[in-house]
Design a protein around this motif. Structure first.
Motif, PDB file in Angstrom:
ATOM      1  N   SER A  68       8.863  22.025  54.912  1.00 53.73           N
ATOM      2  CA  SER A  68       9.456  21.061  55.837  1.00 53.73           C
ATOM      3  C   SER A  68      10.872  20.676  55.407  1.00 53.73           C
ATOM      4  O   SER A  68      11.689  20.296  56.234  1.00 53.73           O
ATOM      5  CB  SER A  68       8.580  19.812  55.950  1.00 53.73           C
ATOM      6  N   THR A  69      11.182  20.851  54.105  1.00 61.71           N
ATOM      7  CA  THR A  69      12.530  20.478  53.666  1.00 61.71           C
ATOM      8  C   THR A  69      13.585  21.441  54.210  1.00 61.71           C
ATOM      9  O   THR A  69      14.771  21.149  54.180  1.00 61.71           O
ATOM     10  CB  THR A  69      12.640  20.458  52.124  1.00 61.71           C
ATOM     11  N   ALA A 114       4.763  20.756  52.873  1.00 61.61           N
ATOM     12  CA  ALA A 114       5.752  19.748  52.464  1.00 61.61           C
ATOM     13  C   ALA A 114       7.038  20.423  51.996  1.00 61.61           C
ATOM     14  O   ALA A 114       8.144  20.022  52.381  1.00 61.61           O
ATOM     15  CB  ALA A 114       5.169  18.862  51.367  1.00 61.61           C
ATOM     16  N   ILE A 115       6.891  21.473  51.189  1.00 59.64           N
ATOM     17  CA  ILE A 115       8.083  22.165  50.690  1.00 59.64           C
ATOM     18  C   ILE A 115       8.820  22.842  51.844  1.00 59.64           C
ATOM     19  O   ILE A 115      10.035  22.736  51.977  1.00 59.64           O
ATOM     20  CB  ILE A 115       7.703  23.183  49.593  1.00 59.64           C
ATOM     21  N   MET A 123      14.080  21.999  57.191  1.00 57.81           N
ATOM     22  CA  MET A 123      14.633  21.430  58.419  1.00 57.81           C
ATOM     23  C   MET A 123      15.713  20.388  58.144  1.00 57.81           C
ATOM     24  O   MET A 123      16.411  19.969  59.057  1.00 57.81           O
ATOM     25  CB  MET A 123      13.520  20.792  59.243  1.00 57.81           C
ATOM     26  N   ILE A 124      15.797  19.963  56.894  1.00 57.17           N
ATOM     27  CA  ILE A 124      16.756  18.903  56.592  1.00 57.17           C
ATOM     28  C   ILE A 124      18.103  19.528  56.247  1.00 57.17           C
ATOM     29  O   ILE A 124      18.196  20.301  55.303  1.00 57.17           O
ATOM     30  CB  ILE A 124      16.267  18.070  55.395  1.00 57.17           C
TER      31      ILE A 124
END
Lengths: 315, 294
Positions: free
Chosen positions: B132-133, B129-130, B135-136
């Motif tokens: 994946s950020t 989850a961490i 990519m933002i």
């Protein structure tokens, strides 16, 4: 195990929490510690990363100018963007930054790294010269370059051209030259980083490969193509993706080199991030439309990096 | 023959990017290579040299292309600093970059440590989850951040400028990788000695990953020192501008006085250059570390 942890019988004067804590096994205590350590970061990532991401998506389907009410408009923001000629200019510019910037900066930095790797004399000093621009702030350097690009008698470049009798070039005023002129300092500033990463990659190649090739009488050129570049693939993949993302998100340089007319002349240098900034914060506060543009940027970044990873990994 | 030359020049046992002792170039090809690289290097620092040189010139001299000012003066610096705003912006940048760096180092290493050394259900999910950020893009978040800051009254506050940068997923990843190199036995020994988990992290694990912490600190500090888009959005009060935002607005005001703009640019660049020249070795190693691990 259970007996061990319970052997430490809790006296009644201890608080409820303390009593519970002492009854936990070492394993369970660790789990409690772990989540206690993660508590603040989890709140942070949820509130400052995940919620805003979701919010941007939601907002992209709404119309809102900060003052009135938020109204649902479905895909209208995206449709408007599709029909906006400025968007397509901006879209083309954004890819122009990517398509000119990435290969040029990678080729230059590879050539420099390849040769610098073989130079011992004053190696550290030369490396520092190339690396220094990477430590500068884009805003400060945008102003320095903007000054270089001024017409005679102010600008350095045009003064040099004048001295050898070449007519002046209106670097930042010409629709054809302004984009490369804005891109140049961005490439310049990033070279140092790429050179250092390339050199680290070159150093990681075992010298025995070259020794074997030398015994076989292989030419320098063949060694470059058959040994160096294939073994550098992980480094190349990393730098291609990293620098493409950088060029697709270009903003600081463009904004500061053309502040009197951001993204000008005639939108010829405007990248997507500048368009987002102007739509949201340029006075009209079209938050929904700007959010839709950020979603487009997100999708572009995702597609470009996935495609590059795919192509470069397969080779 | 040139082939043999190239290989000899590259010592096989040399560690990553260590400079090695200076040896004179040994043949003609090497001399050309060295000269071209040196000239290229000089070309790279030309913009910086011109920036500093012009900041030391009187306004009547800026059209002169000589790098050495005829009559060097620090008048531009006293003028810009007496204005007071640059002091303010410098101070703002320093506070914000320092505090975000401290916060990032603490939280990123704590999270990296927990995800590496504690075994519990859900840790893989937290890690993914961490990560994946990453990519933002920030640009997607600035609008929601702005709305959030507006409704919470964080516009034009230090906190408002800082809050998005308090932790980074990249740092978590970097630190997690480096905590893998810390042997579990060390932590177990400390546990037996009766240290609690917080003490073990701080006094046993952290000292062992100092190089990684240094690399991360450099990246985070530099990133926050030069950050532009978010501080530009969240501040409207000139007293709260950071150096880049201040310089951007300052340049617009004094569009003709290039020697003053160059002075401002120098003020916002010189500290990082000085730090680089002092800690060159560590910074380059840090870049390599962060680059290769990232």
């Amino acid at each position: 195990m259970a007996d061990l942890s319970r052997s430490d019988d809790t006296p009644p004067e201890r608080g409820w929490f303390s009593a519970r804590w002492h009854r936990l096994s070492i394993r369970q205590k660790q789990v409690v510690w772990a989540w206690a350590f993660l508590a603040i970061p989890i709140v942070f990532y949820v509130v400052v990363r995940f919620y805003p991401t979701a919010n941007a998506f939601v907002l992209s389907f709404q119309e809102w100018n900060l003052l009135g009410a938020r109204t649902w408009v479905g895909f209208e923001n995206y449709i408007d963007l599709w029909n906006d000629p400025v968007f397509w200019t901006v879209f083309a510019n954004t890819f122009e930054y990517l398509i000119i910037g990435t290969p040029i900066s990678l080729v230059i930095s590879f050539i420099i790294a390849y040769h610098l790797d073989k130079v011992r004399f004053m190696h550290g000093t030369i490396r520092a010269l190339y690396f220094l621009p990477f430590m500068t702030s884009a805003v400060a350097m945008a102003w320095v370059w903007r000054w270089f690009y001024q017409p005679v008698p102010i600008g350095v470049f045009n003064n040099m051209l004048a001295q050898i009798g070449i007519p002046q070039i209106a670097f930042l005023q010409s629709t054809a030259i302004a984009l490369p002129a804005v891109l140049a300092p961005a490439v310049w500033a990033g070279l140092g980083f790429q050179i250092i990463i390339f050199m680290a990659g070159l150093r990681a190649i075992p010298p025995t490969y070259y020794e074997a090739a030398r015994v076989d009488g292989v030419s320098n050129w063949t060694m470059l193509w058959e040994i160096t570049l294939p073994l550098l693939k992980p480094t190349i993949v990393f730098l291609v993706v990293f620098s493409s993302i950088g060029f697709l998100r270009i903003f600081d340089h463009v904004f500061n080199m053309t502040t009197n007319n951001p993204g000008g002349p005639l939108n010829s240098t405007k990248p997507l991030v500048l368009m987002i900034y102007e739509t949201a914060f340029g006075g009209r506060s079209q938050m929904g439309a700007a959010a839709a543009q950020t979603v487009v940027l997100f999708v572009i970044l995702l597609i470009v990096s996935l495609v590059q990873l795919r192509i470069l990994r397969d080779r | 023959m040139a082939v043999a030359e190239d290989i000899q020049v590259k010592p096989s046992s040399e560690t990553l990017l260590r400079t090695g002792q200076p040896k004179p170039p040994r043949d003609f090809g090497q001399i050309i290579r060295w000269t071209l690289l040196f000239l290229g290097g000089l070309l790279m620092v030309m913009p910086l040299a011109y920036m500093i040189s012009t900041s030391l010139k009187y306004s009547f001299e800026i059209y002169d292309l000589n790098l050495i000012p005829q009559e060097p003066t620090i008048e531009n610096y006293t003028y810009v600093l007496e204005d007071g705003r640059f002091y303010n912006w410098f101070f703002n940048s320093l506070i914000i970059a320092t505090l975000t760096t401290i916060s990032t180092l603490i939280f990123d290493s704590l999270v990296g440590y927990v995800l590496c050394k504690f075994k519990f259900r859900g840790r893989y999910l937290v890690f993914i989850a961490i990560l994946s950020t990453l990519m933002i893009p920030t640009e997607m978040l600035v609008i929601p951040w702005y709305l959030m800051s507006q409704s919470l009254g964080w516009l034009d506050t230090y906190w408002g400028i800082m809050f998005p940068g308090l932790m980074t997923a990249f740092g978590v990843f970097l630190m997690k990788q480096f905590f893998e190199t810390v042997p579990d036995d060390f932590l177990e020994a400390a546990r037996i000695d009766g240290l609690n988990e917080l003490q073990i992290w701080w006094s046993v694990a952290m000292p062992l990953v100092k190089p990684a912490l240094a690399a991360l600190a450099i990246f985070v500090f530099l990133g926050n020192w030069t950050a532009f888009i978010w501080p530009l959005i969240v501040t409207t009060d000139t007293a709260l501008y950071t150096l880049p935002v201040g310089l951007s607005s300052f340049g617009d005001e004094v569009d003709v006085a290039w020697e003053l703009i160059m002075t401002g640019a120098a003020i916002s660049t010189l500290p990082t250059l000085v730090v680089f020249l002092i800690f060159q070795r560590f910074i380059i190693r840090g870049v390599v570390m962060a680059g290769l691990k990232g």
